[in-house]
Design an enzyme around this catalytic site. Sequence first.
Site, PDB file in Angstrom:
ATOM      1  N   TYR A   1      -7.089   0.850  18.013  1.00  0.00           N
ATOM      2  CA  TYR A   1      -5.750   1.021  18.602  1.00  0.00           C
ATOM      3  C   TYR A   1      -5.096   2.330  18.156  1.00  0.00           C
ATOM      4  CZ  TYR A   1      -6.229  -3.541  20.639  1.00  0.00           C
ATOM      5  OH  TYR A   1      -6.695  -4.572  21.413  1.00  0.00           O
TER       6      TYR A   1
ATOM      7  N   ASN B   1      -0.186  -3.295  31.074  1.00  0.00           N
ATOM      8  CA  ASN B   1      -0.522  -2.086  30.321  1.00  0.00           C
ATOM      9  C   ASN B   1       0.262  -2.013  29.012  1.00  0.00           C
ATOM     10  OD1 ASN B   1      -2.084  -1.589  32.515  1.00  0.00           O
ATOM     11  ND2 ASN B   1      -0.744  -0.008  33.384  1.00  0.00           N
ATOM     12  N   VAL B   2      -0.386  -1.449  28.002  1.00  0.00           N
ATOM     13  CA  VAL B   2       0.263  -1.270  26.699  1.00  0.00           C
ATOM     14  C   VAL B   2       0.692   0.183  26.504  1.00  0.00           C
ATOM     15  CG1 VAL B   2      -0.905  -3.258  25.668  1.00  0.00           C
ATOM     16  CG2 VAL B   2      -2.032  -1.012  25.606  1.00  0.00           C
TER      17      VAL B   2
ATOM     18  N   HIS C   1       1.521  -7.823  27.687  1.00  0.00           N
ATOM     19  CA  HIS C   1       0.442  -7.707  26.702  1.00  0.00           C
ATOM     20  C   HIS C   1       0.827  -6.829  25.516  1.00  0.00           C
ATOM     21  CE1 HIS C   1      -2.739  -8.711  30.014  1.00  0.00           C
ATOM     22  NE2 HIS C   1      -2.078  -9.767  29.618  1.00  0.00           N
TER      23      HIS C   1
ATOM     24  N   CYS D   1       7.018 -10.208   7.730  1.00  0.00           N
ATOM     25  CA  CYS D   1       8.429 -10.534   8.007  1.00  0.00           C
ATOM     26  C   CYS D   1       8.686 -10.735   9.502  1.00  0.00           C
ATOM     27  CB  CYS D   1       9.340  -9.446   7.447  1.00  0.00           C
ATOM     28  SG  CYS D   1       9.286  -7.901   8.358  1.00  0.00           S
TER      29      CYS D   1
ATOM     30  N   CYS E   1       5.844  -1.757   5.870  1.00  0.00           N
ATOM     31  CA  CYS E   1       6.786  -2.193   6.917  1.00  0.00           C
ATOM     32  C   CYS E   1       8.170  -1.663   6.575  1.00  0.00           C
ATOM     33  CB  CYS E   1       6.818  -3.721   6.974  1.00  0.00           C
ATOM     34  SG  CYS E   1       8.191  -4.366   7.930  1.00  0.00           S
TER      35      CYS E   1
ATOM     36  N   THR F   1      -5.094  -3.552  39.248  1.00  0.00           N
ATOM     37  CA  THR F   1      -5.633  -4.556  38.334  1.00  0.00           C
ATOM     38  C   THR F   1      -6.823  -5.279  38.967  1.00  0.00           C
ATOM     39  OG1 THR F   1      -5.125  -6.501  36.967  1.00  0.00           O
ATOM     40  CG2 THR F   1      -3.946  -6.320  39.073  1.00  0.00           C
TER      41      THR F   1
ATOM     42  N   LEU G   1      -7.812   0.366  44.105  1.00  0.00           N
ATOM     43  CA  LEU G   1      -8.908   1.257  44.507  1.00  0.00           C
ATOM     44  C   LEU G   1     -10.026   0.446  45.163  1.00  0.00           C
ATOM     45  CD1 LEU G   1      -9.612   4.282  44.241  1.00  0.00           C
ATOM     46  CD2 LEU G   1     -10.833   3.731  42.118  1.00  0.00           C
TER      47      LEU G   1
END
Length: 225
Positions: free
Chosen positions: A52, A88-89, A105, A116, A132, A172, A195
């Site tokens: 990520y 999407n992220v 998502h 926390c 954090c 999607t 597409l």
Amino acid sequence: MRIVVLTGAGISAESGLTTFRDSGGLWEGHDPMQVATPEAYADDPGLVQHFYDARRAALSQVEPNAAHHALVRLEDALGDDLLVVTQNVDDLHERAGSRRVHHIHGRLRSAWCTRCDERHDWQGPLADGPACPSCGASGLRPDIVWFGEIPYGMDLVEQALDACDLFVSIGTSGVVYPAAAFVHWARGATLELNLEPSAGATDFAESRRGPATHLVPAWVEELLA
Ligand code: APR
């Protein structure tokens, strides 16, 4: 007219972000069960965090495209009658100027503290275990909904689909639930802009084929004409 637009990785493909299941897609190079499940994170947090971190870093190399910008024009015209629900992220909808965007998502540029439970906007890496900002613990994970976890804000999405006059799905493949079921939850008319035919293409009243940067501006222009 109340419209719900669902977007997937295909809307960001022409900005240079790899989709998941197309040839050369993310899931060709990575086993989703090794990088996108809570079990994978427990087994090998470093592998997951690096996956990520690389995707988060890639965001600064890309820009919103004509499809993202066309949805902003639609929002300017419809106001609160338009809701963009995205799988999407990435943050390309917001960077184009969309205000009413709901990420089911999660978001790459957000970190979630497992100690926390606070969430923080986050630009940099997480693999080196930063503290954090709220509790100081080193328990930040990507604020991403992994396979087996519950998508965010499904009540809001269900209500919007139940009240919409038109549901439009853009970019999607229609293989991941619950998003793949939205076409059945939508009370209004349904349109797919993709597409290639998605797995649920025949469930839509109308389907149009082509790249999002062509289909979406043309559809918005037609709607606002
Ligand atoms: N324009 C329009 N559609 C496109 C384009 C484009 N330029 N490029 C690809 N597509 C279409 C493909 O034909 C395909 O149907 O976008 C779709 C991309 O499908 P996926 O890669 O499966 O992405 P998505 O449907 O968003 O994945 C859903 O799966 O891996 C999980 O959580 C992840 O949110 C993701 C979810």
